[in-house]
Design a protein around this motif. Structure first.
Motif, PDB file in Angstrom:
ATOM      1  N   SER A   1       0.826  -1.202   0.000  1.00  0.00           N
ATOM      2  CA  SER A   1       0.000   0.000   0.000  1.00  0.00           C
ATOM      3  C   SER A   1       0.863   1.255   0.000  1.00  0.00           C
ATOM      4  O   SER A   1       0.583   2.226  -0.717  1.00  0.00           O
ATOM      5  N   ALA A   2       1.926   1.232   0.812  1.00  0.00           N
ATOM      6  CA  ALA A   2       2.825   2.384   0.852  1.00  0.00           C
ATOM      7  C   ALA A   2       3.503   2.605  -0.497  1.00  0.00           C
ATOM      8  O   ALA A   2       3.629   3.739  -0.973  1.00  0.00           O
ATOM      9  N   ALA A   3       3.934   1.509  -1.134  1.00  0.00           N
ATOM     10  CA  ALA A   3       4.588   1.628  -2.439  1.00  0.00           C
ATOM     11  C   ALA A   3       3.609   2.132  -3.494  1.00  0.00           C
ATOM     12  O   ALA A   3       3.967   2.953  -4.347  1.00  0.00           O
ATOM     13  N   ALA A   4       2.356   1.661  -3.432  1.00  0.00           N
ATOM     14  CA  ALA A   4       1.352   2.116  -4.399  1.00  0.00           C
ATOM     15  C   ALA A   4       1.033   3.593  -4.212  1.00  0.00           C
ATOM     16  O   ALA A   4       0.874   4.342  -5.185  1.00  0.00           O
ATOM     17  N   ASP A   5       0.930   4.029  -2.952  1.00  0.00           N
ATOM     18  CA  ASP A   5       0.680   5.437  -2.689  1.00  0.00           C
ATOM     19  C   ASP A   5       1.820   6.302  -3.215  1.00  0.00           C
ATOM     20  O   ASP A   5       1.596   7.386  -3.763  1.00  0.00           O
ATOM     21  N   ARG A   6       3.028   5.836  -3.019  1.00  0.00           N
ATOM     22  CA  ARG A   6       4.179   6.596  -3.520  1.00  0.00           C
ATOM     23  C   ARG A   6       4.136   6.698  -5.041  1.00  0.00           C
ATOM     24  O   ARG A   6       4.396   7.765  -5.617  1.00  0.00           O
ATOM     25  N   PHE A   7       3.789   5.614  -5.700  1.00  0.00           N
ATOM     26  CA  PHE A   7       3.704   5.628  -7.158  1.00  0.00           C
ATOM     27  C   PHE A   7       2.631   6.608  -7.620  1.00  0.00           C
ATOM     28  O   PHE A   7       2.826   7.366  -8.576  1.00  0.00           O
ATOM     29  N   ALA A   8       1.484   6.600  -6.935  1.00  0.00           N
ATOM     30  CA  ALA A   8       0.411   7.534  -7.294  1.00  0.00           C
ATOM     31  C   ALA A   8       0.843   8.972  -7.075  1.00  0.00           C
ATOM     32  O   ALA A   8       0.522   9.865  -7.869  1.00  0.00           O
TER      33      ALA A   8
END
Length: 746
Positions: free
Chosen positions: A654-661
């Motif tokens: 989730s943290a990695a996805a948020d960073r990508f977004a």
């Protein structure tokens, strides 16, 4: 799980990196292929094809019958038996007739035969166990003794196979040959059973402009080094037959790939024999089925290959006392040896291979095998093994990486005693294939041997004591963390074969081996680094789900691979643990539960790669319980421990996805000339601090059935009595994902 509609030969089952390699394959001239693969000079090939035409093999009754059955086959599988019989007949006709082929029944021609094996699978490799892939090649080249054993019902082993062939039917062969005959003014062939879906017969008249069509058959023996499957020679006319119209039915025929793409016989495109190859690719018909003499010559040339050509072993390997003609192919290299110089003392050491411990055959990678060894003179270290692998030339050698890690104080590593580079692939067939190229496109590999202390496999340990899996994970977390932050090294290939163990007194000590995929990172953690070879990832069932998903996109335009970082190696420990539970404890459960467990294990390593990625993401996002993955009774003590793993990975993802977004939103805003401040620092190695060694230990340690200091399981049941409220307390240690503002999509 793997959808049932995906067949064994579905294109979606092809690993994307295999397709990438195939796209880079080049077609070469027939002379170059004969020289590189068969060691066969072109002048001998020409003399053989001339001799075959003079002896009129094309008039042989067996040859004609096999060709008729082959051409008239209604289904692909109906071609296997006539092709195998045709190959054996060609070898029989060659004995004592062709120059260099002895008349006596001796190795190799008399002991080399074609075998139709499509109705019986080759025995799986023992190391692969119940997960071994079942393979049924169409045609095998084996020794006569193997063929006799096969006839009695015995399975063929992979070590029995010299070559194998795949015969593919992509066209209506009978109709094509009939058209070619009529267009050249020949009589129509004898009445034959038409192929399925055959077109209406062509009227017996001269056609207009001659059309190019597919070859009579497409063949491709899968030797160690081989050309592209489409590298079938475009044949031209032959000398010594009565009518020019009968010289060569297949002259001018083009190659047709499986997707029906037409390809011309241009020299720049593929194998093309040219004007001087009149004899090389001749075929004779005399009003019968066409007989390509060049194919017959190639079949005999393959049977005349030396034993070393089938095994592709360097000359430095000393063969055992029994000569190869009586024992080849050997089931293993036991009693073979090689002499190297000790890297420190510079003394010559004779290494004799004894018992095989491990072998791995892969589409991508190093073709690794391991043996116990004896040394002469004897070395101070005992219990040594030798690992052989084809390692990428551009990467740091394994012994250099391990030494660097030892010097930095990293624990849980092997001790490497000796090493030697035996040969390069570019020194053999690849050198011939790429002569004249200033910068070859292929990725060169070195056949390398490394000698280190023998350890025990975790497979045997965890099949009896799976409660030790968390202790293995805890030690490997320490090792991987120290490798990254003390030695600036990423291992990048955590797998069941790369983690070993030994008992030191009453304690279990786990060791990380095989640094073939390891890389040294730049000192600056913010610096970008790039893989030194094409295939960056490790073993598929143990790869982090993000890397598997990224591999699915490798065929997209402008695709750039994501960086392999520390959290990917950490996540591999979860998949390794789960794989061990699913596969190593099946002896404790009933057959139905066993099939279910092995089915889940196969879903992580076989089938379409997109399905593998989806299966991994489902386990991460939903957990084992939701997917009704029922752990065997001995592993019930690990249920809560696995639950902790999946919650950790969900938070990190989730943290990695948020960073990508966030980065995408930033890029879009700047494209719209909106002044946006630079984003805050985000540690990719640990997904913003949510997936560190300390966080993982803090969450998982209370859930371990054994503590690292425990050496027995007498009090195991008491340790497993936990309150439900403890889960909430333990999982509260998982840091929340960073709150990043998402863009509201319209």
């Amino acid at each position: 799980m793997i959808p049932s509609e995906f067949s064994e030969r579905s294109r979606e089952l092809i690993h994307p990196y295999v397709e990438e390699d195939l796209k880079l394959a080049n077609q070469v001239s027939l002379d170059k292929w004969l020289n590189a693969v068969l060691g066969f000079p072109s002048n001998r090939f020409k003399s053989w094809t001339t001799k075959i035409g003079e002896m009129k093999w094309f008039e042989d009754d067996v040859v004609q019958r096999c060709l008729r059955e082959y051409c008239a086959a209604a289904k692909e599988v109906h071609r296997y038996s006539p092709f195998a019989e045709l190959g054996n007949r060609i070898l029989e006709l060659a004995r004592g007739k062709l120059p260099g082929v002895p008349k006596t029944k001796s190795y190799p021609v008399d002991d080399f035969c074609f075998l139709n094996s499509a109705d019986r699978a080759i025995a799986t490799i023992p190391e692969h166990g119940a997960l071994g892939a079942v393979r049924r090649p169409d045609i095998l080249n084996v020794r006569s003794s193997v063929s006799r054993r096969f006839a009695t019902g015995e399975c063929v082993q992979w070590t029995d196979v010299l070559l194998w062939w795949e015969l593919k039917k992509r066209f209506n062969l009978t109709t094509i040959l009939d058209k070619e005959r009529v267009s050249r003014g020949l009589d129509s062939p004898d009445d034959e059973a038409p192929d399925e879906g055959a077109a209406k017969p062509v009227p017996r008249r001269k056609l207009g402009r001659k059309k190019k069509s597919a070859p009579a058959f497409k063949q491709g023996p899968k030797a160690r080094q081989r050309p592209s499957p489409s590298s079938t020679p475009t044949v031209t006319s032959t000398a010594g037959v009565k009518r020019r119209a009968e010289d060569n039915l297949l002259d001018g025929l083009t190659l047709r790939s499986s997707n029906k793409t037409r390809q011309t016989a241009d020299p720049q495109f593929g194998l093309y024999l040219g004007k001087e190859a009149a004899v090389q690719s001749g075929s004779c018909t005399q009003g019968r089925q066409p007989f390509p003499m060049s194919c017959a010559a190639i079949i005999v040339a393959m049977a005349r290959c030396k034993a070393e050509q089938f095994g592709v072993l360097p000359a430095t390997v000393i063969k055992p006392p029994t000569p190869y003609p009586k024992s080849f192919p050997p089931s293993n290299l036991g009693d073979s040896g090689l002499t190297i110089r000790h890297p420190i003392t510079n003394k010559r050491i004779l290494i004799t291979l004894k018992r095989p411990l491990f072998s791995q055959y892969v589409l991508l990678g190093r073709r690794t095998f391991v043996y116990t060894i004896e040394t002469s003179p004897a070395t101070p270290a005992t219990g040594l093994i030798a690992k052989f692998a084809y390692q990428v030339h551009s990467r740091k050698t394994e012994h250099e990486l391990v030494k660097k890690a030892h010097d930095a104080g990293v624990q849980h590593l092997p001790e490497i005693h000796m090493w030697a580079d035996l040969w390069k692939l570019s020194d053999a067939a690849r050198r011939i294939f790429h002569e004249g190229e200033k910068k070859p496109k292929y990725e060169d590999r070195i056949f390398r041997m490394i000698v280190y202390t023998q350890f025990a496999s975790i497979k045997s340990l965890f099949s009896e004591r799976c409660e030790l899996i968390p202790i293995m994970v805890e030690q490997m977390l320490d090792c991987l963390h120290d490798l990254r932050y003390k030695a600036n090294i990423l291992h990048r290939d955590i797998s069941v074969n790369n983690v070993m163990y030994e008992k030191r007194g009453s304690r279990y000590f786990f060791v990380l081996i095989d640094f073939d995929m390891g890389v040294i990172l730049p000192r600056n953690p913010e610096s970008n680094y790039y893989a030194s070879s094409k295939h960056r990832t490790g073993t598929l069932p143990f790869m982090a789900s993000e890397l598997v998903r990224d591999a699915c996109r490798s065929d997209k335009p402008n695709w750039k691979p994501i960086r392999h970082v520390l959290r990917h190696d950490f996540e591999s420990l979860f998949w390794l643990s789960l794989w061990c539970v699913l596969t190593l404890l099946t002896h404790t459960v009933d057959s139905k539960t066993k099939d279910s467990l092995l089915g889940w294990a196969k879903s992580l390593e076989t089938g379409p790669i997109k399905a593998i990625a989806a299966n991994k993401e489902s386990i991460t996002n939903l957990g084992l319980g939701y997917l009704t993955i029922d752990l065997p009774d001995p592993a019930q003590c690990l249920k809560r421990w696995f639950r902790g793993w999946t919650r950790l990975m969900r938070t990190a993802n989730s943290a990695a996805a948020d960073r990508f977004a966030q980065l995408e939103n930033l890029e879009d805003s700047r494209a719209e000339n909106v002044d946006v401040p630079d984003p805050e620092h985000f540690d990719e190695e640990t997904a913003g601090g949510t997936f560190t060694k300390d966080i993982i230990n803090e969450v998982l340690s209370p859930l371990m059935p054994l503590k690292p200091t425990d050496i027995c399981i007498q009090d195991l049941e008491e340790q497993l009595i936990q309150d439900d409220g403890e889960d909430a307390r333990v999982f509260a240690a998982v840091p929340p994902a960073p709150e990043l503002k998402r863009r509201k999509w319209r």
